[in-house]
Design an enzyme around this catalytic site. Structure first.
Site, PDB file in Angstrom:
ATOM      1  N   GLN A 204       0.841  -1.194   0.000  1.00  0.00           N
ATOM      2  CA  GLN A 204       0.000   0.000   0.000  1.00  0.00           C
ATOM      3  C   GLN A 204       0.882   1.251   0.000  1.00  0.00           C
ATOM      4  O   GLN A 204       0.602   2.226  -0.690  1.00  0.00           O
ATOM      5  CB  GLN A 204      -0.898  -0.018   1.257  1.00  0.00           C
ATOM      6  CG  GLN A 204      -2.035   0.992   1.210  1.00  0.00           C
ATOM      7  CD  GLN A 204      -3.113   0.638   0.196  1.00  0.00           C
ATOM      8  OE1 GLN A 204      -3.329  -0.531  -0.089  1.00  0.00           O
ATOM      9  NE2 GLN A 204      -3.750   1.634  -0.368  1.00  0.00           N
ATOM     10  N   VAL A 233      -5.652   6.637  -4.160  1.00  0.00           N
ATOM     11  CA  VAL A 233      -5.063   5.494  -3.461  1.00  0.00           C
ATOM     12  C   VAL A 233      -5.160   5.782  -1.967  1.00  0.00           C
ATOM     13  O   VAL A 233      -4.799   6.861  -1.522  1.00  0.00           O
ATOM     14  CB  VAL A 233      -3.566   5.327  -3.829  1.00  0.00           C
ATOM     15  CG1 VAL A 233      -2.979   4.140  -3.083  1.00  0.00           C
ATOM     16  CG2 VAL A 233      -3.396   5.142  -5.318  1.00  0.00           C
ATOM     17  N   SER A 239      -6.097   1.801   4.804  1.00  0.00           N
ATOM     18  CA  SER A 239      -6.785   1.026   3.770  1.00  0.00           C
ATOM     19  C   SER A 239      -7.389  -0.242   4.354  1.00  0.00           C
ATOM     20  O   SER A 239      -6.721  -1.000   5.065  1.00  0.00           O
ATOM     21  CB  SER A 239      -5.827   0.640   2.647  1.00  0.00           C
ATOM     22  OG  SER A 239      -6.446  -0.305   1.800  1.00  0.00           O
ATOM     23  N   HIS A 241      -7.988  -2.747   2.755  1.00  0.00           N
ATOM     24  CA  HIS A 241      -7.308  -3.888   2.134  1.00  0.00           C
ATOM     25  C   HIS A 241      -6.208  -4.426   3.061  1.00  0.00           C
ATOM     26  O   HIS A 241      -5.865  -5.591   3.011  1.00  0.00           O
ATOM     27  CB  HIS A 241      -6.676  -3.478   0.804  1.00  0.00           C
ATOM     28  CG  HIS A 241      -7.671  -3.341  -0.309  1.00  0.00           C
ATOM     29  ND1 HIS A 241      -8.269  -4.427  -0.903  1.00  0.00           N
ATOM     30  CD2 HIS A 241      -8.170  -2.258  -0.943  1.00  0.00           C
ATOM     31  CE1 HIS A 241      -9.094  -4.011  -1.861  1.00  0.00           C
ATOM     32  NE2 HIS A 241      -9.059  -2.695  -1.901  1.00  0.00           N
ATOM     33  N   ASP A 248     -11.719  -6.168  -3.908  1.00  0.00           N
ATOM     34  CA  ASP A 248     -12.125  -5.573  -5.181  1.00  0.00           C
ATOM     35  C   ASP A 248     -12.687  -6.686  -6.060  1.00  0.00           C
ATOM     36  O   ASP A 248     -12.038  -7.710  -6.277  1.00  0.00           O
ATOM     37  CB  ASP A 248     -10.933  -4.914  -5.877  1.00  0.00           C
ATOM     38  CG  ASP A 248     -10.472  -3.674  -5.122  1.00  0.00           C
ATOM     39  OD1 ASP A 248     -11.266  -3.143  -4.330  1.00  0.00           O
ATOM     40  OD2 ASP A 248      -9.335  -3.245  -5.350  1.00  0.00           O
ATOM     41  N   GLU A 296     -16.488   3.944  -6.093  1.00  0.00           N
ATOM     42  CA  GLU A 296     -15.806   2.708  -6.493  1.00  0.00           C
ATOM     43  C   GLU A 296     -16.778   1.534  -6.447  1.00  0.00           C
ATOM     44  O   GLU A 296     -16.876   0.842  -5.423  1.00  0.00           O
ATOM     45  CB  GLU A 296     -14.605   2.424  -5.576  1.00  0.00           C
ATOM     46  CG  GLU A 296     -13.479   3.423  -5.714  1.00  0.00           C
ATOM     47  CD  GLU A 296     -12.210   3.004  -4.988  1.00  0.00           C
ATOM     48  OE1 GLU A 296     -11.188   3.659  -5.196  1.00  0.00           O
ATOM     49  OE2 GLU A 296     -12.247   2.025  -4.226  1.00  0.00           O
ATOM     50  N   HIS A 299     -15.268  -1.885  -5.141  1.00  0.00           N
ATOM     51  CA  HIS A 299     -14.621  -2.070  -3.841  1.00  0.00           C
ATOM     52  C   HIS A 299     -15.658  -2.449  -2.784  1.00  0.00           C
ATOM     53  O   HIS A 299     -16.520  -1.652  -2.430  1.00  0.00           O
ATOM     54  CB  HIS A 299     -13.897  -0.776  -3.449  1.00  0.00           C
ATOM     55  CG  HIS A 299     -13.233  -0.833  -2.090  1.00  0.00           C
ATOM     56  ND1 HIS A 299     -11.860  -0.920  -1.925  1.00  0.00           N
ATOM     57  CD2 HIS A 299     -13.755  -0.808  -0.837  1.00  0.00           C
ATOM     58  CE1 HIS A 299     -11.577  -0.932  -0.623  1.00  0.00           C
ATOM     59  NE2 HIS A 299     -12.699  -0.868   0.052  1.00  0.00           N
TER      60      HIS A 299
HETATM   61 ZN    ZN Z   1     -10.350  -1.669  -3.191  1.00  0.00          ZN
END
Ligand code: ZN
Length: 326
Positions: A204, A233, A239, A241, A248, A296, A299
Site C-alpha cells: 500500500q 489510493v 486502507s 485492504h 475488489d 468505487e 470495492h
Molecule cells: Zn479496493
C-alpha cells in the site's frame, strides 16, 4: 597526419641526440602513441561504433547514451502525461487500473469448481440471521471496524489471514460469506472476479508513494500531491485492504475498474445483493464528501450481514452507520 609525422620526426631527432642507444624503442613507442590517438579519434567520428577501443571513447559513449535516454524519458513524460496516469498503474494498482486482464484474478467458477459444492452450507444461512430489531453493535466488533483517513488501523489490530485461492488472501472470517456470494452470483449467471483482496502495508505504501511522486513530478507541491493521491489510493495505514476486509470485485465480462462497472450486470447484481452476504459498496456514488474516496463500484467491504443489511437498506456509508448506531 602530416603535422603528426613532423612532430614524430622532430621528437625522434631530439631523442636520438639525447639517447642514441634507445632510438629504436622511442620510435616504436611514438608509433604506438600515434595509433592510440588515431583510434580515439576514429571511434568518436564513427559515432555508431560499438567498439570501445580506449577509455576515452568509452567515456564518450557513456555520456552519449545517458543523454539519449534522458531525452527519450522526458519526451514521454510531457507527451503522455495523462495517458500514463492510468496505464502505468495497471500491474500494481487495482484501485486505479483501467484493464485488469493482465493481473491475477480468481473467479466464481474457479473457486466453486475447486470446492465441488462444499459451500452449499454457507448459502443456506445467508437469510436474515436473527431478530433484526434487537441487534446491537459494539465499537469492538471486528466486522464494523472503521478505517478511513481519520481512523487509521489501530497498531494492536490483529487478524488471521485466510486463503481465498492461490495467493489471494483476506481475513479468514470473511471467506465463507465470500464463497457464498460468489455462488449466489453464479446461480444468477454472474461470474464474479476477485482481483485485489488483502494487501500488506508495504505494498500500500508503494502504491501511494508512486502516486505522490507522479503528481510532484507534474509540478504539484508535496501537500497538493499528497491530497490528490489520497483521493485515488488510500493512505497507507488507512486502507481496508490492509486488514483483509476489503475485496475488489469485478466480473469476467467487464475487466475494468472504473465507474462503468456499476452499470454492468455484475455491478448491479453486487449493488443489489452483496449486503445479503455481509458486504457493502464501501464508496458509493454521491457520498464522496463523507467517505473521502471517489465512487468505487468494485470495492466491497465486509461488515457482517447485520450491519450490511442496515447500511444497504438505509443507503448510508459505514461512517454514517457509526454515527447513528455506535
Ligand atoms: Zn479496493
Amino acid at each position: 597526419m602530416m603535422i603528426l609525422s613532423i612532430v614524430l620526426l622532430t621528437l625522434d631527432r631530439v631523442w636520438s641526440v639525447i639517447r642514441s642507444g634507445y632510438r629504436k624503442y622511442v620510435v616504436v613507442a611514438m608509433t604506438l602513441l600515434f595509433a592510440f590517438v588515431s583510434c580515439s579519434f576514429s571511434s568518436v567520428i564513427w559515432d555508431g561504433s560499438e567498439h570501445d577501443f580506449t577509455e576515452a571513447s568509452a567515456v564518450y559513449y557513456e555520456t552519449e547514451r545517458s543523454d539519449a535516454s534522458l531525452a527519450v524519458e522526458s519526451e514521454v513524460d510531457t507527451e503522455t502525461l495523462t495517458m500514463s496516469d492510468d496505464e502505468d498503474e495497471e500491474e500494481d494498482d487495482p484501485e486505479n487500473i483501467s484493464d485488469v486482464s493482465t493481473i491475477d484474478t480468481v473467479s466464481g467458477t474457479d473457486i466453486l469448481g475447486s470446492l465441488a459444492g462444499s459451500v452449499n452450507d454457507g448459502i443456506s444461512d445467508h437469510e436474515d440471521p436473527s431478530g433484526e430489531d434487537e441487534i446491537s453493535f459494539s465499537r469492538d466488533d471486528w466486522e464494523i471496524v472503521l478505517v478511513n483517513k481519520n481512523h487509521p488501523i489501530a497498531e494492536d489490530y490483529t487478524f488471521t489471514l485466510g486463503t481465498i485461492k492461490g495467493s489471494m488472501k483476506c481475513d479468514e472470517r470473511v471467506i465463507p460469506d465470500l464463497y457464498s456470494m460468489m455462488e449466489g452470483a453464479l446461480a444468477d449467471g454472474v461470474n464474479l472476479l476477485i482481483c485485489s483482496p488483502y494487501r500488506d502495508d508495504s505494498r500500500q505504501q508503494m502504491l501511494f508513494n508512486r502516486k505522490v511522486t507522479k503528481y510532484t513530478s507534474q509540478g504539484m507541491s508535496y501537500m497538493d500531491a499528497y491530497k490528490t493521491a489520497a483521493q485515488a489510493v488510500t493512505i497507507p495505514g488507512t486502507s481496508e485492504h490492509e486488514i483483509g476486509l476489503a475485496i475488489d470485485i469485478i466480473s469476467d465480462s467487464y475487466s475494468s475498474l472504473n465507474a462503468g462497472f456499476g452499470e454492468t450486470k455484475a455491478g448491479k447484481w453486487l449493488a443489489e445483493h452483496s449486503f445479503e452476504y455481509g458486504f457493502i459498496v464501501r464508496y458509493p456514488e454521491g457520498k464522496e464528501d463523507i467517505t473521502g474516496i471517489e465512487y468505487e463500484p468494485w470495492h466491497f467491504r465486509y461488515v457482517g450481514r447485520n450491519a450490511a443489511k442496515i447500511i444497504a437498506g438505509e443507503s448510508i456509508t459505514l461512517e454514517e452507520f457509526w454515527e447513528k448506531y455506535l
